[in-house]
Design a protein around this motif. Structure first.
Motif, PDB file in Angstrom:
ATOM      1  N   ASN A   1      -1.709  11.453   2.555  1.00  0.00           N
ATOM      2  CA  ASN A   1      -2.191  10.081   2.674  1.00  0.00           C
ATOM      3  C   ASN A   1      -1.016   9.112   2.790  1.00  0.00           C
ATOM      4  N   ALA A   2       0.060   9.377   2.038  1.00  0.00           N
ATOM      5  CA  ALA A   2       1.246   8.515   2.113  1.00  0.00           C
ATOM      6  C   ALA A   2       1.828   8.533   3.523  1.00  0.00           C
TER       7      ALA A   2
ATOM      8  N   VAL B   1      -0.335   6.265   5.659  1.00  0.00           N
ATOM      9  CA  VAL B   1      -0.097   4.862   5.298  1.00  0.00           C
ATOM     10  C   VAL B   1       1.247   4.423   5.864  1.00  0.00           C
ATOM     11  N   TYR B   2       2.258   5.296   5.801  1.00  0.00           N
ATOM     12  CA  TYR B   2       3.576   4.980   6.370  1.00  0.00           C
ATOM     13  C   TYR B   2       3.471   4.731   7.876  1.00  0.00           C
TER      14      TYR B   2
ATOM     15  N   TRP C   1      -2.545  13.326  -1.643  1.00  0.00           N
ATOM     16  CA  TRP C   1      -1.916  12.010  -1.752  1.00  0.00           C
ATOM     17  C   TRP C   1      -0.637  11.939  -0.918  1.00  0.00           C
TER      18      TRP C   1
ATOM     19  N   THR D   1       1.710   7.001  -6.596  1.00  0.00           N
ATOM     20  CA  THR D   1       0.577   7.813  -7.041  1.00  0.00           C
ATOM     21  C   THR D   1       0.803   9.284  -6.732  1.00  0.00           C
TER      22      THR D   1
ATOM     23  N   ASP E   1       1.128   3.446   9.431  1.00  0.00           N
ATOM     24  CA  ASP E   1       0.480   2.167   9.693  1.00  0.00           C
ATOM     25  C   ASP E   1       1.361   0.972   9.360  1.00  0.00           C
ATOM     26  N   THR E   2       2.543   1.210   8.809  1.00  0.00           N
ATOM     27  CA  THR E   2       3.426   0.107   8.450  1.00  0.00           C
ATOM     28  C   THR E   2       4.372  -0.228   9.597  1.00  0.00           C
TER      29      THR E   2
ATOM     30  N   ILE F   1       2.436   1.951  -3.515  1.00  0.00           N
ATOM     31  CA  ILE F   1       1.423   2.417  -4.462  1.00  0.00           C
ATOM     32  C   ILE F   1       1.043   3.865  -4.148  1.00  0.00           C
ATOM     33  N   THR F   2       0.901   4.206  -2.872  1.00  0.00           N
ATOM     34  CA  THR F   2       0.526   5.560  -2.477  1.00  0.00           C
ATOM     35  C   THR F   2       1.622   6.555  -2.820  1.00  0.00           C
TER      36      THR F   2
ATOM     37  N   ASP G   1       0.819  -1.198   0.000  1.00  0.00           N
ATOM     38  CA  ASP G   1       0.000   0.000   0.000  1.00  0.00           C
ATOM     39  C   ASP G   1       0.862   1.261   0.000  1.00  0.00           C
ATOM     40  N   LEU G   2       1.932   1.229   0.778  1.00  0.00           N
ATOM     41  CA  LEU G   2       2.786   2.414   0.875  1.00  0.00           C
ATOM     42  C   LEU G   2       3.432   2.735  -0.466  1.00  0.00           C
TER      43      LEU G   2
END
Length: 88
Positions: free
Chosen positions: A76-77, A80-81, A73, A8, A83-84, A4-5, A1-2
């Motif tokens: 959002n990245a 997402v980071y 975006w 993008t 959450d990793t 791809i984000t 996910d990271l």
């Protein structure tokens, strides 16, 4: 996910800058500065004038929205980071 984000967000950045450059080129190509380059306007006894300018406000807004989308975006990245497992 990271990945791809991030990809993008990067693609939004690149495409927004490409569109902004294309928009600047469109403005230059359709402005009054092109009149001296037109061969038929150089003929003796010929007068050429620039009659009107088309509003490009909506095109400028599209560039701003592209930049805002890239910021969205990018933010959002970050989430997402977080959450990793890389964050911990």
């Amino acid at each position: 996910d990271l990945a791809i984000t991030v990809i993008t967000a990067f693609l939004w950045l690149v495409s927004t800058f490409a569109w902004a450059k294309a928009l600047a080129d469109i403005k230059m190509s359709t402005g009054a500065s092109i009149i001296p380059g037109i061969e038929s306007c150089k003929a003796p006894g010929t007068t050429c004038r620039f009659a009107s300018v088309t509003s490009m406000g909506t095109l400028n807004v599209s560039v701003v929205f592209g930049l805002l989308n890239m910021v969205l975006w990018g933010g959002n990245a970050w989430f997402v980071y977080k959450d990793t497992n890389l964050h911990n």
